[in-house]
Design a protein around this motif. Structure first.
Motif, PDB file in Angstrom:
ATOM      1  N   VAL A 119      -2.428   0.982  -3.070  1.00  0.00           N
ATOM      2  CA  VAL A 119      -1.715   1.141  -1.799  1.00  0.00           C
ATOM      3  C   VAL A 119      -2.393   2.198  -0.933  1.00  0.00           C
ATOM      4  CG1 VAL A 119       0.490   1.732  -0.721  1.00  0.00           C
ATOM      5  CG2 VAL A 119       0.460   0.419  -2.850  1.00  0.00           C
ATOM      6  N   PHE A 120      -2.812   3.289  -1.551  1.00  0.00           N
ATOM      7  CA  PHE A 120      -3.463   4.373  -0.813  1.00  0.00           C
ATOM      8  C   PHE A 120      -4.717   3.863  -0.103  1.00  0.00           C
ATOM      9  CE2 PHE A 120      -6.056   8.220  -0.346  1.00  0.00           C
ATOM     10  CZ  PHE A 120      -5.132   9.120   0.146  1.00  0.00           C
ATOM     11  N   GLU A 121      -5.545   3.143  -0.836  1.00  0.00           N
ATOM     12  CA  GLU A 121      -6.786   2.616  -0.250  1.00  0.00           C
ATOM     13  C   GLU A 121      -6.495   1.598   0.846  1.00  0.00           C
ATOM     14  OE1 GLU A 121      -9.907   3.737  -1.067  1.00  0.00           O
ATOM     15  OE2 GLU A 121      -8.717   5.198  -2.182  1.00  0.00           O
ATOM     16  N   ALA A 122      -5.479   0.774   0.613  1.00  0.00           N
ATOM     17  CA  ALA A 122      -5.136  -0.247   1.611  1.00  0.00           C
ATOM     18  C   ALA A 122      -4.746   0.395   2.936  1.00  0.00           C
ATOM     19  CB  ALA A 122      -3.997  -1.120   1.084  1.00  0.00           C
ATOM     20  N   ILE A 123      -3.976   1.480   2.884  1.00  0.00           N
ATOM     21  CA  ILE A 123      -3.540   2.143   4.113  1.00  0.00           C
ATOM     22  C   ILE A 123      -4.729   2.762   4.847  1.00  0.00           C
ATOM     23  CG2 ILE A 123      -2.138   4.035   5.035  1.00  0.00           C
ATOM     24  CD1 ILE A 123      -0.132   3.512   2.796  1.00  0.00           C
ATOM     25  N   ILE A 124      -5.662   3.335   4.091  1.00  0.00           N
ATOM     26  CA  ILE A 124      -6.840   3.949   4.715  1.00  0.00           C
ATOM     27  C   ILE A 124      -7.579   2.941   5.597  1.00  0.00           C
ATOM     28  CG2 ILE A 124      -9.159   4.871   4.263  1.00  0.00           C
ATOM     29  CD1 ILE A 124      -8.038   6.261   1.802  1.00  0.00           C
ATOM     30  N   PHE A 125      -7.712   1.710   5.104  1.00  0.00           N
ATOM     31  CA  PHE A 125      -8.520   0.714   5.798  1.00  0.00           C
ATOM     32  C   PHE A 125      -7.692  -0.263   6.636  1.00  0.00           C
ATOM     33  CE2 PHE A 125     -11.126   2.038   2.167  1.00  0.00           C
ATOM     34  CZ  PHE A 125     -12.304   2.379   2.820  1.00  0.00           C
ATOM     35  N   ASP A 126      -6.430   0.104   6.893  1.00  0.00           N
ATOM     36  CA  ASP A 126      -5.547  -0.782   7.652  1.00  0.00           C
ATOM     37  C   ASP A 126      -5.509  -0.348   9.112  1.00  0.00           C
ATOM     38  OD1 ASP A 126      -3.586  -2.417   8.669  1.00  0.00           O
ATOM     39  OD2 ASP A 126      -2.188  -2.098   7.024  1.00  0.00           O
ATOM     40  N   GLU A 127      -6.150  -1.139   9.956  1.00  0.00           N
ATOM     41  CA  GLU A 127      -6.201  -0.822  11.393  1.00  0.00           C
ATOM     42  C   GLU A 127      -4.825  -0.891  12.036  1.00  0.00           C
ATOM     43  OE1 GLU A 127      -8.802  -2.204  15.313  1.00  0.00           O
ATOM     44  OE2 GLU A 127      -8.641  -3.525  13.583  1.00  0.00           O
ATOM     45  N   ARG A 150       5.965  -3.076   6.958  1.00  0.00           N
ATOM     46  CA  ARG A 150       5.232  -4.174   6.324  1.00  0.00           C
ATOM     47  C   ARG A 150       4.917  -3.840   4.856  1.00  0.00           C
ATOM     48  NH1 ARG A 150      -0.250  -5.059   6.853  1.00  0.00           N
ATOM     49  NH2 ARG A 150      -0.291  -3.613   8.605  1.00  0.00           N
ATOM     50  N   TYR A 151       4.500  -2.619   4.603  1.00  0.00           N
ATOM     51  CA  TYR A 151       4.187  -2.200   3.235  1.00  0.00           C
ATOM     52  C   TYR A 151       5.447  -2.113   2.380  1.00  0.00           C
ATOM     53  CZ  TYR A 151      -0.714  -1.177   4.139  1.00  0.00           C
ATOM     54  OH  TYR A 151      -2.056  -1.293   4.423  1.00  0.00           O
ATOM     55  N   GLU A 161      13.848   2.492  -1.527  1.00  0.00           N
ATOM     56  CA  GLU A 161      13.700   3.940  -1.394  1.00  0.00           C
ATOM     57  C   GLU A 161      12.384   4.418  -1.998  1.00  0.00           C
ATOM     58  OE1 GLU A 161      15.927   8.104  -2.723  1.00  0.00           O
ATOM     59  OE2 GLU A 161      17.050   6.220  -2.704  1.00  0.00           O
ATOM     60  N   GLU A 162      12.047   3.935  -3.171  1.00  0.00           N
ATOM     61  CA  GLU A 162      10.794   4.318  -3.820  1.00  0.00           C
ATOM     62  C   GLU A 162       9.589   3.848  -3.009  1.00  0.00           C
ATOM     63  OE1 GLU A 162      12.067   4.232  -8.558  1.00  0.00           O
ATOM     64  OE2 GLU A 162      11.646   2.352  -7.484  1.00  0.00           O
ATOM     65  N   ALA A 163       9.684   2.614  -2.501  1.00  0.00           N
ATOM     66  CA  ALA A 163       8.576   2.063  -1.706  1.00  0.00           C
ATOM     67  C   ALA A 163       8.371   2.874  -0.437  1.00  0.00           C
ATOM     68  CB  ALA A 163       8.852   0.602  -1.370  1.00  0.00           C
ATOM     69  N   MET A 208       6.794   6.254  -1.288  1.00  0.00           N
ATOM     70  CA  MET A 208       5.377   6.110  -1.619  1.00  0.00           C
ATOM     71  C   MET A 208       4.530   5.951  -0.364  1.00  0.00           C
ATOM     72  SD  MET A 208       3.466   2.989  -3.637  1.00  0.00           S
ATOM     73  CE  MET A 208       4.223   3.251  -5.231  1.00  0.00           C
ATOM     74  N   VAL A 209       4.909   5.014   0.487  1.00  0.00           N
ATOM     75  CA  VAL A 209       4.116   4.703   1.677  1.00  0.00           C
ATOM     76  C   VAL A 209       4.109   5.882   2.647  1.00  0.00           C
ATOM     77  CG1 VAL A 209       3.902   3.168   3.659  1.00  0.00           C
ATOM     78  CG2 VAL A 209       4.510   2.233   1.430  1.00  0.00           C
ATOM     79  N   SER A 210       5.243   6.538   2.796  1.00  0.00           N
ATOM     80  CA  SER A 210       5.324   7.671   3.702  1.00  0.00           C
ATOM     81  C   SER A 210       4.454   8.825   3.211  1.00  0.00           C
ATOM     82  CB  SER A 210       6.769   8.139   3.844  1.00  0.00           C
ATOM     83  OG  SER A 210       6.855   9.223   4.745  1.00  0.00           O
ATOM     84  N   VAL A 211       4.506   9.102   1.925  1.00  0.00           N
ATOM     85  CA  VAL A 211       3.672  10.171   1.361  1.00  0.00           C
ATOM     86  C   VAL A 211       2.198   9.872   1.592  1.00  0.00           C
ATOM     87  CG1 VAL A 211       2.876  11.215  -0.801  1.00  0.00           C
ATOM     88  CG2 VAL A 211       5.322  10.980  -0.372  1.00  0.00           C
TER      89      VAL A 211
END
Length: 369
Positions: free
Chosen positions: A53-61, A67-68, A81-83, A86-89
């Protein structure tokens, strides 16, 4: 869960290098050592690393939290809540560190797209130059490509041309031209800009009703916030709540706070403190300062949950670090009186001064940008 894990992850990367994220087992070991009192948070962060997930966000224009979150809830065992946590962090860590990568041979891609009259590829490349995503940001190049597409009847680019005219990016500023382009193709983005113009009377005569009409045509999460603000101004509290609720479903953090507050007060909706706390928690995960303050008050009062002075103070201090005026003012009073904390006049003065700075900054909080 505690958003202070963000600082722990950044500390780990600063100490060992962010390449540690590719050594998952080592990263997990180091993070657990760094945050021994936040094992649940560490688990969620490490799990997200393992899932990519971390890598996906880095390369997501076109990164969008909702969506995540939807994807993770549908295809993993994570709760909403967990999702969200995670995405916010991850998004906060990425913003703080700042990742830069280069798209190779972009000029060759651009040349080929022109030769093939491939408008969709040209549009993507224009946005890439506009955003500076994977290449050096170049508004002049973006304006050139968008203008070419516009001449070919590709009006999806009207918003971007209008935005550059409005701000003088890559072209001489011309507000009349900006308005013209926004109105030629009133898509979700253009509708938001036009709604803000009429809301604040920038470049046009202020007109709340026109602002609401345009904002109602936009699906941008900020549009729900501004529409709610206008409806509250007109004392249409039930409709305002519904607008904020739509924004909250898109994880717009100010809407999270607004929904929680109206639920807490029973304005425009039936009073529901438990549900209000749910939205305050989500807003806190998104680093909304006043949501953290409200959580502190909940733990001080002990109405929805058992009283917990330690948790209340923790949320209150975090809220102050996030620049909550109310949190800073209250901490100033607590340190002055020695209530819940040891009396400290220096801390009291510092928090009071911070509160005054925040108050001045907040005066134009929702001004048009």
């Amino acid at each position: 869960m505690n958003i202070q894990i963000i600082e722990k992850v950044i500390d780990v990367f600063n100490r060992y290098g962010d390449g540690l994220r590719f050594q998952i087992e080592r990263f997990e070991e180091v993070l657990n050592d760094e945050a021994p009192d936040m094992m649940d948070e560490c688990y969620v962060v490490v799990l997200g690393m393992k899932m990519g997930v971390f890598e996906a966000i880095i390369f997501d224009e076109d990164f969008e939290i909702s969506r995540y979150v939807r994807y993770l809830c549908e295809f993993t065992s994570l709760s909403e809540e967990e999702a969200l946590f995670m995405v916010s962090v991850f998004s906060q860590v990425i913003d703080e560190i700042g990742y830069y990568f280069e798209i190779p041979d972009v000029e060759e891609f651009l040349k080929t797209a022109y030769q093939q009259n491939n408008d969709s590829h040209l549009y993507v490349l224009a946005r890439t130059y506009f955003l500076g995503f994977g290449i050096k940001q170049d508004y002049e190049k973006a304006f050139e490509i968008f203008s070419y597409l516009y001449q070919r009847g590709y009006h999806e680019c009207c918003y971007y041309i209008g935005y550059m005219y409005e701000h003088g990016y890559g072209v001489e500023q011309d507000v009349a031209q900006a308005l013209n382009y926004y109105k030629q193709n009133v898509d979700s983005l253009s509708a938001l800009r036009l709604g803000l113009f009429y809301m604040y009377g920038r470049y046009v005569t202020q007109d709340d009703q026109k602002a609401i009409q345009y904002l109602s045509q936009s699906q941008q999460k900020e549009a729900y916030l501004y529409k709610g603000i206008l409806l509250e101004k007109q004392r249409e509290y039930s409709e305002a709540f519904q607008s904020y609720l739509l924004g909250a479903k898109h994880f717009q953090k100010e809407c999270m706070y607004k929904v929680g507050l109206l639920l807490k007060l029973g304005i425009g909706v039936d009073l529901d403190l438990k549900e209000a706390m749910h939205y305050f928690i989500y807003g806190y995960y998104l680093l909304q300062e006043d949501c953290a303050y409200e959580l502190a008050m909940i733990y001080f009062d002990g109405i929805v949950v058992d009283k917990n002075q330690k948790k209340a103070l923790d949320y209150l201090h975090q809220s102050a670090r996030l620049n909550s005026y109310d949190a800073c003012l209250l901490l100033s009073q607590l340190y002055e009186l020695g209530r819940y904390v040891e009396k400290n006049h220096r801390f009291a003065l510092s928090y009071y001064q911070q509160a005054q700075i925040i108050r001045k900054e907040k005066e134009g909080e929702y001004e048009i940008i």
